[in-house]
Structure formats: structure tokens, C-alpha cells
Motif scaffolding. Sequence first.
Motif: not given
Length: 101
Positions: A6-27
Motif C-alpha cells: 500500500t501507499v506508505p504514509a511516508a511524508v507528513k501532511g501528504v494525502d497522495e503520492i504518484r508512482v514514479l517507477e517500478w523496479h521490476g515487472d510482474v513475476g
Amino acid sequence: MIYQLTVPAAVKGVDEIRVLEWHGDVGRSFAQGELIVELETHKAVVEVRAGQPGVLRRVLAEAGDWKEIGLALAVFSDTADEPTPADDKDLAELAVDFEVT
């Protein structure tokens, strides 16, 4: 076992985060500590690393997608041959570590 990332609550006060880059494909198998995905807010980049070994089974948010904190980004499993449920609700949380830069 089947897990969700799940999207982590990594930055205080931020409600949403954008996916920048996956570091691997399915599998792809991830070892503990490996970089899974990079996320970004309007002010920071968040590196999400595997807190446990697992196999990426399904991506629920592509690069460029914005997701609210706590919503599922992907489905993982312990092994590649485990059947995944049709419904992604109520899955255990994948253990992760993250770093904000």
C-alpha cells in the motif's frame, strides 16, 4: 501467503503520492532490502524497499498514477505459484522500508 503493498504514509501532511517507477515487472522476486518502487510527492521522492522477500504478482497502479495514502499499489506473494484471489480486499500488508529524499 498473499500480500498487498500500500501507499506508505511516508511524508507528513501528504494525502497522495504518484508512482514514479517500478523496479521490476510482474513475476520478479524481490529480496529483503531491494528497491521495489519509487514514489513522489510534490516535494520528495520515496524509495520503497522490500521488508521481506516476495514475488510481484499484480501491479495496481502504473507509473504516473496518483494514489491516496493507504490504497493498494500491488499484490505480492511468498512464491510465484501461489494462486492469487480475485478480490484484493483484506490482504495482509507487505512489510516495507522506505526512505524519503
